[in-house]
Design a protein around this motif. Structure first.
Motif, short mmCIF file in Angstrom:
data_model
loop_
_atom_site.label_atom_id
_atom_site.label_comp_id
_atom_site.label_asym_id
_atom_site.label_seq_id
_atom_site.Cartn_x
_atom_site.Cartn_y
_atom_site.Cartn_z
N ALA A 167 0.88 -1.17 0.00
CA ALA A 167 0.00 0.00 0.00
C ALA A 167 0.91 1.22 0.00
O ALA A 167 2.09 1.13 0.37
CB ALA A 167 -0.90 0.00 1.23
N VAL A 168 0.37 2.36 -0.38
CA VAL A 168 1.14 3.61 -0.43
C VAL A 168 0.67 4.51 0.71
O VAL A 168 -0.54 4.72 0.89
CB VAL A 168 0.93 4.31 -1.80
CG1 VAL A 168 1.67 5.64 -1.84
CG2 VAL A 168 1.39 3.40 -2.93
N ALA A 169 1.62 5.04 1.47
CA ALA A 169 1.31 5.91 2.59
C ALA A 169 0.76 7.24 2.10
O ALA A 169 1.40 7.91 1.29
CB ALA A 169 2.54 6.14 3.45
N LEU A 170 -0.41 7.64 2.59
CA LEU A 170 -1.02 8.91 2.21
C LEU A 170 -0.52 10.07 3.07
O LEU A 170 -0.85 11.22 2.82
CB LEU A 170 -2.55 8.80 2.32
CG LEU A 170 -3.19 7.82 1.35
CD1 LEU A 170 -4.68 7.68 1.66
CD2 LEU A 170 -2.97 8.26 -0.09
N ARG A 171 0.26 9.73 4.07
CA ARG A 171 0.91 10.71 4.95
C ARG A 171 2.03 9.95 5.66
O ARG A 171 2.11 8.73 5.55
CB ARG A 171 -0.07 11.29 5.97
CG ARG A 171 -0.70 10.24 6.89
CD ARG A 171 -1.45 10.90 8.04
NE ARG A 171 -2.16 9.96 8.86
CZ ARG A 171 -1.61 9.16 9.78
NH1 ARG A 171 -0.31 9.16 9.98
NH2 ARG A 171 -2.36 8.35 10.52
N GLY A 172 2.88 10.64 6.37
CA GLY A 172 3.87 9.95 7.18
C GLY A 172 3.15 9.10 8.22
O GLY A 172 2.19 9.57 8.85
N ILE A 173 3.56 7.84 8.38
CA ILE A 173 2.92 6.93 9.33
C ILE A 173 3.96 6.52 10.36
O ILE A 173 5.06 6.11 10.01
CB ILE A 173 2.33 5.69 8.62
CG1 ILE A 173 1.37 6.12 7.51
CG2 ILE A 173 1.64 4.78 9.63
CD1 ILE A 173 0.84 4.96 6.68
N LYS A 174 3.58 6.63 11.62
CA LYS A 174 4.49 6.31 12.71
C LYS A 174 4.50 4.82 13.01
O LYS A 174 3.48 4.14 12.84
CB LYS A 174 4.09 7.07 13.98
CG LYS A 174 4.18 8.57 13.84
CD LYS A 174 3.68 9.24 15.10
CE LYS A 174 3.64 10.75 14.90
NZ LYS A 174 2.97 11.42 16.01
N GLU A 175 5.64 4.35 13.50
CA GLU A 175 5.75 2.97 13.98
C GLU A 175 4.68 2.75 15.06
O GLU A 175 4.48 3.60 15.91
CB GLU A 175 7.14 2.73 14.55
CG GLU A 175 7.36 1.35 15.08
CD GLU A 175 8.75 1.13 15.63
OE1 GLU A 175 8.93 0.20 16.41
OE2 GLU A 175 9.67 1.91 15.28
N GLY A 176 4.00 1.63 14.98
CA GLY A 176 2.98 1.29 15.96
C GLY A 176 1.56 1.64 15.54
O GLY A 176 0.60 1.12 16.09
N GLU A 177 1.40 2.54 14.55
CA GLU A 177 0.06 2.86 14.05
C GLU A 177 -0.50 1.66 13.29
O GLU A 177 0.24 0.77 12.86
CB GLU A 177 0.11 4.05 13.08
CG GLU A 177 0.28 5.40 13.73
CD GLU A 177 0.10 6.51 12.72
OE1 GLU A 177 -1.01 6.64 12.14
OE2 GLU A 177 1.07 7.26 12.51
N TRP A 178 -1.80 1.67 13.11
CA TRP A 178 -2.46 0.63 12.32
C TRP A 178 -2.77 1.19 10.94
O TRP A 178 -3.17 2.35 10.82
CB TRP A 178 -3.74 0.16 13.00
CG TRP A 178 -3.44 -0.58 14.27
CD1 TRP A 178 -3.28 -0.04 15.51
CD2 TRP A 178 -3.19 -1.97 14.40
NE1 TRP A 178 -2.97 -1.02 16.41
CE2 TRP A 178 -2.91 -2.22 15.76
CE3 TRP A 178 -3.20 -3.04 13.51
CZ2 TRP A 178 -2.63 -3.49 16.24
CZ3 TRP A 178 -2.93 -4.30 13.99
CH2 TRP A 178 -2.65 -4.53 15.34
N LEU A 179 -2.59 0.35 9.92
CA LEU A 179 -2.95 0.79 8.57
C LEU A 179 -4.46 0.88 8.46
O LEU A 179 -5.18 0.02 8.95
CB LEU A 179 -2.44 -0.20 7.51
CG LEU A 179 -0.99 -0.10 7.12
CD1 LEU A 179 -0.69 -1.07 5.98
CD2 LEU A 179 -0.60 1.30 6.72
#
Length: 104
Positions: A17-29
């Motif tokens: 999948a492509v990140a729509l924003r910066g995603i932090k470690e531990g977040e859920w997709l």
């Protein structure tokens, strides 16, 4: 209340999948049209790819429903998929991949 998505899967057959924003470690997709629970295991910059399934070494990386590279190591779900664990296609692989897509 509308749900906000942090990643986009461009084709149902994609394994990233492509990140729509910066995603932090531990977040859920949160991927539109996909209820699968995948925890992000590494910081993912905006626009970068995230593995949505286990990807074996030497497996195809599928984005837009097409092969865009070959993994150089095993990639676990929720991990960053980028130049450090993916190589570009060799000419014969590119031609073979295009032929696969064109077959009915």
């Amino acid at each position: 209340m509308s749900r906000k998505f942090n990643a986009l899967k461009l084709n149902e057959n994609d394994n990233v999948a492509v990140a729509l924003r910066g995603i932090k470690e531990g977040e859920w997709l949160s991927i539109q049209g996909d209820d699968e629970k995948i925890q992000v295991m590494q910081k993912i910059p905006y626009g970068h790819k995230i593995a949505t399934t286990f990807i074996a070494k030497d497996a195809k990386i599928l984005k837009y429903g097409e092969c865009m590279g070959i993994s150089t190591e095993e990639i676990q779900p929720g991990h960053h998929v980028h130049v450090f664990n993916v190589r570009g296609l060799k000419e014969e692989e590119r031609i073979s991949s295009l032929k696969e897509v064109q077959q009915p």
